[in-house]
Design a protein around this motif. Structure first.
Motif, PDB file in Angstrom:
ATOM      1  N   THR A   1       5.766  17.125 -13.708  1.00 60.40           N
ATOM      2  CA  THR A   1       5.284  18.117 -14.673  1.00 60.40           C
ATOM      3  C   THR A   1       4.659  17.444 -15.890  1.00 60.40           C
ATOM      4  N   PHE A   2       5.242  16.334 -16.313  1.00 62.68           N
ATOM      5  CA  PHE A   2       4.739  15.634 -17.498  1.00 62.68           C
ATOM      6  C   PHE A   2       4.761  14.131 -17.229  1.00 62.68           C
ATOM      7  N   THR A   3       3.685  13.443 -17.565  1.00 63.77           N
ATOM      8  CA  THR A   3       3.621  11.994 -17.386  1.00 63.77           C
ATOM      9  C   THR A   3       2.976  11.345 -18.605  1.00 63.77           C
ATOM     10  N   LEU A   4       3.383  10.125 -18.877  1.00 57.24           N
ATOM     11  CA  LEU A   4       2.747   9.310 -19.894  1.00 57.24           C
ATOM     12  C   LEU A   4       1.631   8.494 -19.256  1.00 57.24           C
ATOM     13  N   PRO A   5       0.640   8.058 -20.028  1.00 55.31           N
ATOM     14  CA  PRO A   5      -0.422   7.220 -19.473  1.00 55.31           C
ATOM     15  C   PRO A   5       0.165   6.004 -18.750  1.00 55.31           C
ATOM     16  N   ILE A   6      -0.505   5.543 -17.698  1.00 53.43           N
ATOM     17  CA  ILE A   6      -0.011   4.409 -16.922  1.00 53.43           C
ATOM     18  C   ILE A   6       0.127   3.163 -17.789  1.00 53.43           C
ATOM     19  N   SER A   7      -0.667   3.085 -18.848  1.00 55.77           N
ATOM     20  CA  SER A   7      -0.574   1.928 -19.740  1.00 55.77           C
ATOM     21  C   SER A   7       0.742   1.893 -20.513  1.00 55.77           C
ATOM     22  N   PHE A   8       1.432   3.055 -20.598  1.00 54.08           N
ATOM     23  CA  PHE A   8       2.705   3.103 -21.320  1.00 54.08           C
ATOM     24  C   PHE A   8       3.789   2.465 -20.452  1.00 54.08           C
ATOM     25  N   PRO A   9       4.576   1.512 -20.992  1.00 51.61           N
ATOM     26  CA  PRO A   9       5.473   0.696 -20.157  1.00 51.61           C
ATOM     27  C   PRO A   9       6.792   1.363 -19.772  1.00 51.61           C
ATOM     28  N   THR A  10       6.720   2.495 -19.121  1.00 50.91           N
ATOM     29  CA  THR A  10       7.937   3.079 -18.551  1.00 50.91           C
ATOM     30  C   THR A  10       8.284   2.313 -17.271  1.00 50.91           C
ATOM     31  N   PRO A  11       9.535   2.365 -16.810  1.00 53.30           N
ATOM     32  CA  PRO A  11       9.886   1.693 -15.549  1.00 53.30           C
ATOM     33  C   PRO A  11       9.003   2.119 -14.379  1.00 53.30           C
ATOM     34  N   ALA A  12       8.719   3.430 -14.278  1.00 55.82           N
ATOM     35  CA  ALA A  12       7.880   3.916 -13.177  1.00 55.82           C
ATOM     36  C   ALA A  12       6.459   3.374 -13.290  1.00 55.82           C
ATOM     37  N   ASN A  13       5.905   3.381 -14.520  1.00 55.48           N
ATOM     38  CA  ASN A  13       4.541   2.872 -14.713  1.00 55.48           C
ATOM     39  C   ASN A  13       4.450   1.380 -14.425  1.00 55.48           C
ATOM     40  N   ILE A  14       5.477   0.636 -14.783  1.00 53.39           N
ATOM     41  CA  ILE A  14       5.486  -0.805 -14.503  1.00 53.39           C
ATOM     42  C   ILE A  14       5.477  -1.040 -12.990  1.00 53.39           C
ATOM     43  N   LYS A  15       6.252  -0.248 -12.244  1.00 58.60           N
ATOM     44  CA  LYS A  15       6.253  -0.366 -10.789  1.00 58.60           C
ATOM     45  C   LYS A  15       4.872  -0.053 -10.214  1.00 58.60           C
ATOM     46  N   ILE A  16       4.244   1.007 -10.741  1.00 59.00           N
ATOM     47  CA  ILE A  16       2.911   1.374 -10.263  1.00 59.00           C
ATOM     48  C   ILE A  16       1.929   0.235 -10.518  1.00 59.00           C
TER      49      ILE A  16
ATOM     50  N   GLN B   1       0.791  12.425   1.008  1.00 60.15           N
ATOM     51  CA  GLN B   1       0.351  11.606  -0.120  1.00 60.15           C
ATOM     52  C   GLN B   1      -1.117  11.942  -0.318  1.00 60.15           C
ATOM     53  N   ILE B   2      -1.975  10.960  -0.495  1.00 57.97           N
ATOM     54  CA  ILE B   2      -3.409  11.244  -0.436  1.00 57.97           C
ATOM     55  C   ILE B   2      -3.800  11.452   1.026  1.00 57.97           C
ATOM     56  N   THR B   3      -3.003  10.848   1.934  1.00 60.29           N
ATOM     57  CA  THR B   3      -3.148  11.051   3.371  1.00 60.29           C
ATOM     58  C   THR B   3      -1.880  11.730   3.895  1.00 60.29           C
ATOM     59  N   LEU B   4      -1.722  11.769   5.225  1.00 60.59           N
ATOM     60  CA  LEU B   4      -0.607  12.522   5.814  1.00 60.59           C
ATOM     61  C   LEU B   4       0.166  11.646   6.805  1.00 60.59           C
ATOM     62  N   PRO B   5       0.906  10.641   6.315  1.00 59.27           N
ATOM     63  CA  PRO B   5       1.676   9.781   7.222  1.00 59.27           C
ATOM     64  C   PRO B   5       2.966  10.446   7.669  1.00 59.27           C
ATOM     65  N   PRO B   6       3.559   9.951   8.770  1.00 61.21           N
ATOM     66  CA  PRO B   6       4.894  10.424   9.152  1.00 61.21           C
ATOM     67  C   PRO B   6       5.933   9.909   8.164  1.00 61.21           C
TER      68      PRO B   6
ATOM     69  N   LEU C   1       0.828  -1.203   0.000  1.00 62.83           N
ATOM     70  CA  LEU C   1       0.000   0.000   0.000  1.00 62.83           C
ATOM     71  C   LEU C   1       0.863   1.254   0.000  1.00 62.83           C
ATOM     72  N   MET C   2       1.901   1.273   0.851  1.00 68.63           N
ATOM     73  CA  MET C   2       2.765   2.440   0.917  1.00 68.63           C
ATOM     74  C   MET C   2       3.483   2.667  -0.419  1.00 68.63           C
ATOM     75  N   GLU C   3       3.929   1.572  -1.047  1.00 69.49           N
ATOM     76  CA  GLU C   3       4.613   1.708  -2.331  1.00 69.49           C
ATOM     77  C   GLU C   3       3.675   2.278  -3.394  1.00 69.49           C
ATOM     78  N   ALA C   4       2.454   1.763  -3.429  1.00 66.76           N
ATOM     79  CA  ALA C   4       1.486   2.251  -4.419  1.00 66.76           C
ATOM     80  C   ALA C   4       1.193   3.733  -4.204  1.00 66.76           C
ATOM     81  N   PHE C   5       0.972   4.138  -2.949  1.00 71.05           N
ATOM     82  CA  PHE C   5       0.701   5.544  -2.659  1.00 71.05           C
ATOM     83  C   PHE C   5       1.902   6.417  -3.022  1.00 71.05           C
ATOM     84  N   ASP C   6       3.099   5.960  -2.664  1.00 76.96           N
ATOM     85  CA  ASP C   6       4.312   6.732  -2.961  1.00 76.96           C
ATOM     86  C   ASP C   6       4.472   6.955  -4.462  1.00 76.96           C
ATOM     87  N   LEU C   7       4.327   5.886  -5.231  1.00 73.83           N
ATOM     88  CA  LEU C   7       4.530   5.974  -6.676  1.00 73.83           C
ATOM     89  C   LEU C   7       3.480   6.854  -7.340  1.00 73.83           C
ATOM     90  N   LEU C   8       2.240   6.748  -6.896  1.00 70.69           N
ATOM     91  CA  LEU C   8       1.177   7.570  -7.486  1.00 70.69           C
ATOM     92  C   LEU C   8       1.356   9.041  -7.093  1.00 70.69           C
TER      93      LEU C   8
END
Length: 449
Positions: free
Chosen positions: A189-204, A433-438, A175-182
């Motif tokens: 500033t600029f992102t490709l659609p999540i369907s595009f297979p960049t390393p970051a998108n694959i991790k997400i 993040q979407i929330t406010l963890p320490p 859960l923490m990894e998913a929140f961090d990556l999103l």
């Protein structure tokens, strides 16, 4: 009248200058709440800034917030930040819109009626006692992790009717990894659609897939047993006026939303409550005295909560200073007027609890942890949107009563047996993040009360 733009001022509300491409993204930074607070204090109750291609107004006046969330609510949708988390939350109550959202809200409302919520109090107390029974004096713990494990177990039992047998570390880390990556994606500033297979998108996609598999397993296990008093059973049996029920996909989206909301936000409220109490021993002594007087060491019940006003005040004050959700955004679907300014279609109105809850007009000495401020009827005197940890309007959090009851019961059940000393060398910071963890967890040592 609120839709008229004939009286709107020309131009934008005041705000900081930004760059041509990124706008104010570089100024916002990882501690974005500091940027929001400085913006409100520098430019007033309505200020303007830009994040990439998005034009945003930060609004901190309670009347203007009410106009957005109540009066003109039908002319706004959730903003781009909320939509960024759809890969996890799906089309649940947090992200859905319009008639579909209203239909789902009505379908789920019976699951959160007062009598139903109160029936979960014994589960909350039982699981809190079970957690404490595994602790020992002098043990070093991460409070954020410990309370996340507990609230996850409570969510599993109340939502799915399941005893907690999960891989706590695996669930928490996924859960923490998913929140961090999103969140990183949202800040770019600029992102490709999540369907595009960049390393970051694959991790997400991998992190989100693990979370979805987890929820699917919970639902499958919940369906495999007779219907009970849990929220999943209520959602399975709920019918619309035409007799239709939720599809499997709708069940997953709502279960995902309720699980994440019920697990993450309450864990953070408890974590920050104990952090603040550890820094203010006089407040902790008042709290312990209240428990000794009312409970005398026994497990708290829902019937005890009305006799624990200081417990409620501590929770209110913790959510004031560290609101689990620190900002709400709405995107205009048509041209509107707000505070005398024209809000063009596509503009985002941002309302930050972190900012509103620190307004000295309503909270004197706003950075001070002072539970006593809630003991003299403050909630009845405040404007409606001066304090709004659970949002407001039609989209007020459906689980707000569940969350406040859970926080009070767990605080009293745990606090009668243990107190916490924060590690003296600990670095305590926030990680929006979407929330406010320490940012670095909440390392503490257990001490018997």
């Amino acid at each position: 009248m609120s839709r008229s733009i004939t009286i709107a001022k020309a131009g934008l509300p005041p705000g900081p200058k930004g760059t041509l491409i990124g706008g104010n993204i570089s100024q916002i930074g990882p501690r974005r709440v500091d940027f929001f607070l400085d913006l409100a204090r520098t430019y007033g109750s309505i200020a303007s800034f830009r994040a990439g291609r998005w034009r945003l107004f930060l609004v901190s006046d309670p009347e203007l917030i009410q106009q957005v969330l109540v009066t003109d609510a039908r002319h706004y949708i959730k903003h781009f930040g909320a939509r960024a988390f759809k890969p996890i939350l799906g089309n649940g109550l947090v992200t859905s819109e319009g008639d579909f959202w209203l239909s789902q809200r009505r379908l789920m409302q019976p699951a959160f009626l007062k009598a139903q919520v109160l029936s979960y109090a014994p589960i909350m107390a039982e699981l809190a006692n079970a957690m404490v029974s595994k602790w020992s004096p002098g043990q070093a713990v991460d409070l954020e992790y410990e309370f996340s494990v507990l609230t996850s177990a409570i969510a599993l039992k109340t939502l799915f009717g399941l005893d907690d047998q999960g891989d706590h570390e695996g669930v928490y880390r996924s859960l923490m990894e998913a929140f961090d990556l999103l969140t990183i994606r949202l800040d770019a500033t600029f992102t490709l659609p999540i369907s595009f297979p960049t390393p970051a998108n694959i991790k997400i996609r991998r992190a989100v897939a693990r979370v979805i598999d987890l929820i699917d397993d919970f639902i499958a296990r919940g369906r495999s047993r007779p219907l009970g008093n849990d929220l999943l059973s209520t959602m399975i049996m709920a019918q619309r006026e035409d007799g239709s029920r939720m599809t499997d996909q709708q069940l997953r989206d709502e279960a995902m939303t309720l699980y994440l909301a019920g697990y993450e936000t309450t864990a953070l409220t408890l974590t920050w409550s104990w952090y603040l109490l550890s820094q203010h021993p006089s407040a902790e002594r008042k709290l312990a005295d209240e428990w000794a007087r009312v409970l005398g060491g026994r497990t708290p019940t829902a019937n005890d909560l009305a006799a624990l006003p200081y417990t409620s005040a501590v929770i209110n004050e913790a959510m004031r200073l560290y609101p689990p959700v620190y900002a709400i955004g709405r995107e205009a679907t048509t041209d509107l007027e707000l505070g005398g300014y024209r809000v063009k279609r596509g503009y985002t109105i941002l309302m930050s609890q972190w900012v509103s809850h620190r307004d000295p007009k309503y909270f004197p000495d706003p950075e001070r942890f002072l539970p006593e401020r809630w003991l003299d009827g403050l909630t009845t005197r405040l404007p409606k949107f001066a304090y709004y940890p659970f949002g407001g309007g039609q989209r007020l959090c459906i689980g707000s009563h569940f969350a406040t009851m859970e926080a009070a019961i767990v605080l009293a059940a745990v606090g009668q047996k243990y107190r916490f000393t924060i590690a003296p060398d600990a670095v305590i910071d926030i990680k929006p993040q979407i929330t406010l963890p320490p940012k670095y967890g909440m390392p503490a040592t257990l001490e018997l009360r």
